[in-house]
Design an enzyme around this catalytic site. Structure first.
Site, PDB file in Angstrom:
ATOM      1  N   ASP A  67      -8.115   1.503  11.426  1.00 43.76           N
ATOM      2  CA  ASP A  67      -7.952   2.586  10.461  1.00 43.76           C
ATOM      3  C   ASP A  67      -9.147   2.633   9.518  1.00 43.76           C
ATOM      4  O   ASP A  67     -10.010   1.754   9.564  1.00 43.76           O
ATOM      5  CB  ASP A  67      -6.624   2.435   9.689  1.00 43.76           C
ATOM      6  CG  ASP A  67      -6.410   1.018   9.151  1.00 43.76           C
ATOM      7  OD1 ASP A  67      -7.361   0.197   9.199  1.00 43.76           O
ATOM      8  OD2 ASP A  67      -5.309   0.730   8.680  1.00 43.76           O
ATOM      9  N   ASP A 136       5.686  -1.892   2.783  1.00 45.43           N
ATOM     10  CA  ASP A 136       6.671  -0.867   3.142  1.00 45.43           C
ATOM     11  C   ASP A 136       6.861  -0.747   4.652  1.00 45.43           C
ATOM     12  O   ASP A 136       7.476   0.197   5.135  1.00 45.43           O
ATOM     13  CB  ASP A 136       6.262   0.498   2.558  1.00 45.43           C
ATOM     14  CG  ASP A 136       4.904   0.976   3.072  1.00 45.43           C
ATOM     15  OD1 ASP A 136       4.291   0.281   3.918  1.00 45.43           O
ATOM     16  OD2 ASP A 136       4.453   2.051   2.634  1.00 45.43           O
ATOM     17  N   HIS A 138       4.393  -0.473   6.947  1.00 49.67           N
ATOM     18  CA  HIS A 138       3.393   0.305   7.696  1.00 49.67           C
ATOM     19  C   HIS A 138       2.509  -0.596   8.561  1.00 49.67           C
ATOM     20  O   HIS A 138       2.297  -1.769   8.243  1.00 49.67           O
ATOM     21  CB  HIS A 138       2.569   1.221   6.783  1.00 49.67           C
ATOM     22  CG  HIS A 138       1.556   0.569   5.911  1.00 49.67           C
ATOM     23  ND1 HIS A 138       1.644   0.529   4.536  1.00 49.67           N
ATOM     24  CD2 HIS A 138       0.387  -0.047   6.210  1.00 49.67           C
ATOM     25  CE1 HIS A 138       0.583  -0.076   4.050  1.00 49.67           C
ATOM     26  NE2 HIS A 138      -0.192  -0.447   5.027  1.00 49.67           N
ATOM     27  N   GLU A 143       2.178   5.321   7.488  1.00 49.38           N
ATOM     28  CA  GLU A 143       3.151   5.141   6.411  1.00 49.38           C
ATOM     29  C   GLU A 143       4.558   5.514   6.906  1.00 49.38           C
ATOM     30  O   GLU A 143       4.711   6.098   7.978  1.00 49.38           O
ATOM     31  CB  GLU A 143       2.752   6.036   5.229  1.00 49.38           C
ATOM     32  CG  GLU A 143       1.440   5.623   4.551  1.00 49.38           C
ATOM     33  CD  GLU A 143       1.583   4.382   3.664  1.00 49.38           C
ATOM     34  OE1 GLU A 143       2.432   3.516   3.944  1.00 49.38           O
ATOM     35  OE2 GLU A 143       0.814   4.283   2.683  1.00 49.38           O
TER      36      GLU A 143
HETATM   37  C1  GLP Z   1      -3.727  -1.981   4.657  1.00 49.18           C
HETATM   38  C2  GLP Z   1      -4.228  -1.923   6.084  1.00 49.18           C
HETATM   39  C3  GLP Z   1      -3.227  -2.554   7.045  1.00 49.18           C
HETATM   40  C4  GLP Z   1      -2.817  -3.927   6.530  1.00 49.18           C
HETATM   41  C5  GLP Z   1      -2.190  -3.774   5.165  1.00 49.18           C
HETATM   42  C6  GLP Z   1      -1.675  -5.085   4.598  1.00 49.18           C
HETATM   43  O1  GLP Z   1      -2.780  -0.996   4.420  1.00 49.18           O
HETATM   44  N1  GLP Z   1      -4.464  -0.578   6.491  1.00 49.18           N
HETATM   45  O2  GLP Z   1      -3.800  -2.665   8.343  1.00 49.18           O
HETATM   46  O3  GLP Z   1      -1.908  -4.517   7.441  1.00 49.18           O
HETATM   47  O4  GLP Z   1      -3.185  -3.248   4.298  1.00 49.18           O
HETATM   48  O5  GLP Z   1      -2.719  -5.803   4.020  1.00 49.18           O
HETATM   49  P1  GLP Z   1      -2.596  -7.306   3.530  1.00 49.18           P
HETATM   50  O6  GLP Z   1      -2.679  -8.114   4.775  1.00 49.18           O
HETATM   51  O7  GLP Z   1      -3.758  -7.510   2.625  1.00 49.18           O
HETATM   52  O8  GLP Z   1      -1.283  -7.438   2.867  1.00 49.18           O
END
Ligand code: GLP
Length: 260
Positions: A67, A136, A138, A143
């Site tokens: 992404d 949440d 995702h 989302e």
């Molecule tokens: C962002 C990324 C996701 C990732 C999420 C959680 O939203 N787009 O790919 O899984 O963050 O991040 P973290 O691992 O820092 O909690």
């Protein structure tokens, strides 16, 4: 779906690095889909350490992005392209030539999304896609209420995700509202999905993903539809799983010839 409960994030990183190293032994030019955020960093560190020690040859690996933010200037240090180059591509001794991702600064975002889906298919598809999970539920930037059939497209971040990600920027105002993300349908085309979740803050999302119904309200629950999905969680992230003891026993009794 296989659920593996590990003692901590470092153990999760080592376990998944082993799966990637095994994949690269079987298929040296494997296309590895990588996620951003803090959670997967132990995987990248463990893999880079093996490459540096000479126990893993990643020289022909190909890396692709999950992404991207829309609208950050090219080269912005928090664009996911910059993050993946910094945290994954360079530490593995690869160059930008081995890397592909969607163009978040394109003039025509819809065309950039379609181009990226086509490029992934032309590259032979993703062999192993790493995923984190948002608080949440995702995956990527899909989302809640993302279509389970979605393709790479533009999405609008929830306020909660923008707040979660504000730590990477100087202020919440700087976190973009729009993003490009591989769709859930796109993600499900990878041959192996490996989701890592660590910390108590992910426990509810993990329980809904693994033990809840398949629902677009919890995008990660789409992993239940994949024939080869692995969810690696530390004790804190596993703390709300009703079947935790079963998952522990299953992994402890796993036949030695089966890899992740
Ligand atoms: C962002 C990324 C996701 C990732 C999420 C959680 O939203 N787009 O790919 O899984 O963050 O991040 P973290 O691992 O820092 O909690």
């Amino acid at each position: 779906m296989e659920v593996v409960i590990v003692p901590d994030a470092a153990a999760g990183g080592e376990l998944i690095a082993t799966a990637i190293a095994d994949l690269l032994t079987r298929k040296p030019d494997a296309l590895l889909g990588v996620a951003t955020g803090s959670t997967p960093l132990p995987i990248y560190q463990a893999l880079a350490a093996r490459v540096a020690a000479g126990s893993c040859d990643a020289s022909r690996a190909r890396i692709c992005q999950l992404d991207e933010y829309v609208g950050l200037p090219k080269g912005h240090p928090e664009s996911y392209r910059s993050v993946v180059l910094r945290e994954v591509v360079e530490p593995l001794g690869l160059t930008a030539d081995s890397f592909m991702g969607p163009d978040g600064s394109a003039g025509d975002i819809a065309a950039a999304c379609d181009d990226y889906d086509r490029a992934l298919a032309a590259a032979g598809g993703v062999d192993l896609q790493l995923l984190g999970i948002g608080s949440d539920g995702h995956i990527g930037f899909n989302e809640p209420c993302s279509s389970l059939a979605s393709r790479t497209r533009i999405k609008t971040l929830t306020q909660r995700t923008r707040e979660d990600n504000a730590r990477f920027f100087d202020s919440l105002d700087e976190v973009p509202h729009h993003v490009i993300t591989q769709g859930i349908g796109t993600i499900l085309e990878a041959r192996h999905l490996v989701l890592l979740a660590t910390g108590e803050g992910k426990a509810d999302a993990v329980a809904l993903t693994v033990e809840g119904p398949v629902s677009s309200v919890v995008p990660a629950s789409a992993l239940q539809l994949h024939r080869h999905a692995t969810v690696v969680v530390d004790e804190a992230a596993a703390s709300r799983l009703k079947l935790a003891d079963y998952f522990r026993a299953t992994y402890a009794a796993k036949p030695g010839w089966q890899s992740l």
